[in-house]
Scaffold this active site. Structure first.
Site, PDB file in Angstrom:
ATOM      1  N   THR A  13      33.766  47.002  40.197  1.00 39.36           N
ATOM      2  CA  THR A  13      33.310  46.889  41.585  1.00 39.36           C
ATOM      3  C   THR A  13      34.475  46.476  42.491  1.00 39.36           C
ATOM      4  O   THR A  13      34.392  46.559  43.704  1.00 39.36           O
ATOM      5  CB  THR A  13      32.161  45.865  41.715  1.00 39.36           C
ATOM      6  N   HIS A  73      43.340  42.632  30.220  1.00 40.18           N
ATOM      7  CA  HIS A  73      44.424  43.181  29.406  1.00 40.18           C
ATOM      8  C   HIS A  73      45.104  42.108  28.562  1.00 40.18           C
ATOM      9  O   HIS A  73      45.603  42.404  27.478  1.00 40.18           O
ATOM     10  CB  HIS A  73      45.431  43.920  30.294  1.00 40.18           C
ATOM     11  N   VAL A  76      44.594  41.998  23.826  1.00 43.13           N
ATOM     12  CA  VAL A  76      45.654  42.018  22.812  1.00 43.13           C
ATOM     13  C   VAL A  76      45.736  40.644  22.141  1.00 43.13           C
ATOM     14  O   VAL A  76      46.272  39.698  22.708  1.00 43.13           O
ATOM     15  CB  VAL A  76      47.013  42.403  23.449  1.00 43.13           C
TER      16      VAL A  76
END
Ligand code: HEM
Ligand SMILES: *[C@@H]1O[C@H](CO)[C@@H](O)[C@H](O)[C@H]1NC(C)=O
Ligand SMILES: *[C@@H]1O[C@H](CO)[C@@H](O)[C@H](O)[C@H]1NC(C)=O
Length: 324
Positions: free
Chosen positions: A194, A65, A69
């Site tokens: 996973t 994340h 950006v």
């Protein structure tokens, strides 16, 4: 003649000394300025991983994340401040992001050893790399030399750039092609699922609003299990969660086996094993762990180096959670 040749050589040396070397991301970036960096990060994380074994998953998603950006620049670590409440963390897309404070803790250890040398962005990548290794995944060598963002980013940008929980194969391939990944690497990087969990909030639509081709068929017993953990109407959808994979603490290739058996939790997990572009690759990874690890490792390096700040761009923040 000699003078010209000397001049050319001098220009070349200056060129190499400034533009070419400085600023590039390199495997030995901190060799002189902080040789103990990788050891500090690893040594500090081992007891933390033992105390809370869900930490590796949190750090791996945190890295994705952040990188999603405007490149991996530690922008996700910046806390909202009073004058400017904007922050990537205010984005709905960052729901479930955990353990940001851990990077600040690592940063303070690194600052004590090598003051003002090492970016928060690099520490975050190293932490994610350790998270994979300690979970029995590949040991990935990562190039370093990223710089931190100097401004508080906006939640609008995170809203626009982080894929939604209902993203499908098209979105996924577009995002990772933009980072220079092959389709094989794109399928491999999704193997990150996973590890870890998904909150009910993120799968309510998939479980109860099965619109057209959005819904890939789930194995009926698995679907019943998810529905029992995540009822349609519930006050705890923000806190209850399901495991992404039955071996949720181990970085293995069960994610692919699982998804092929109709037990993929998110739409992307399910769609990847049925889309003709990705299914053969997912099938291969389900049977060949070593090929999965190899492709995951090159994909991890591409994800973590795409669009980053280097050289005199950005800053080395003193503390990861504030821009000063
Ligand atoms: C199209 C791409 C992707 C989509 C749509 C997606 C979506 C999601 C969603 C909705 C969750 C559940 C979060 C929660 O409810 O707390 C999740 C969890 C997770 N994702 Fe992804 N993801 C994608 C790609 C990636 C990539 C590239 C990585 C890492 C390299 C990654 C690593 C993880 C991890 C480790 C978790 C578990 C987090 C935890 O246990 O706290 N994901 N993802
Ligand atoms: C405040 O947030 C906006 C985005 O909404 C950003 O453009 C601006 O640079 C931020 N200001 C500071 C001082 O970080
Ligand atoms: C659950 O999370 C969403 C997304 O962050 C938020 O909008 C909503 O207010 C939360 N609901 C509760 C009950 O906390």
């Amino acid at each position: 003649m000699d003078l010209i040749r000397t001049a050319v050589v001098v220009v070349l040396i200056i060129g190499l000394g400034t533009g070419v070397e400085v600023g590039a991301i390199q495997y030995n970036f901190y060799e002189k300025s902080c040789p103990q960096l990788e050891n500090i990060v690893r040594t500090a994380l081992v007891p933390i991983f033992l105390t809370d074994p869900t930490t590796p998953a949190a750090l791996l998603r945190l890295m994705f994340h952040d990188c999603q950006v405007q490149g991996c620049d530690a922008s996700i670590l910046v806390d909202p401040v009073e004058e400017n409440l904007s922050s990537e963390m205010a984005s709905r897309k960052n729901f479930g992001i955990r353990k940001r404070g851990l990077i600040s803790m690592l940063k303070s250890l690194v600052e004590a050893a090598c003051p003002e040398q090492v970016s928060c962005a690099d520490i975050l990548i190293l932490a994610a790399r350790e998270a994979v290794a300690i979970s029995e995944g590949p040991h990935i060598k990562v190039p370093l030399g990223r710089r931190d963002s100097s401004i508080a980013p906006s939640y609008e940008l995170a809203d626009a750039l982080i894929p939604p929980a209902a993203a499908g194969v098209d979105d996924m391939l577009r995002i990772f092609a933009g980072k220079g990944m092959t389709i094989e690497e794109s399928v491999a990087i999704m193997g990150a699922h996973t590890l870890g969990i998904t909150h009910c909030l993120n799968i309510l639509n998939r479980l109860y609003e099965q619109e057209g081709d959005q819904h890939q068929r789930m194995e009926p017993k698995f679907e019943a299990l998810l529905r029992s953990i995540c009822p349609k109407v519930s006050s705890t959808s923000n806190s209850s969660f399901v495991l992404n994979d039955p071996t949720t603490l181990v970085f293995d290739n069960h994610y692919y086996k699982n998804a092929m058996g109709g037990r993929g939790v998110l739409r992307i997990d399910a769609e990847m094993v049925s889309d003709p572009r990705t299914a053969p690759i997912a099938q291969h990874f389900a049977t060949d762990r070593d090929d999965f690890f190899l492709a995951f490792s090159t994909a991890f390096v591409k994800l973590s180096t795409s669009g980053v700040l280097t050289g005199d761009q950005g800053v080395i923040r003193k503390r990861c959670n504030v821009v000063d």
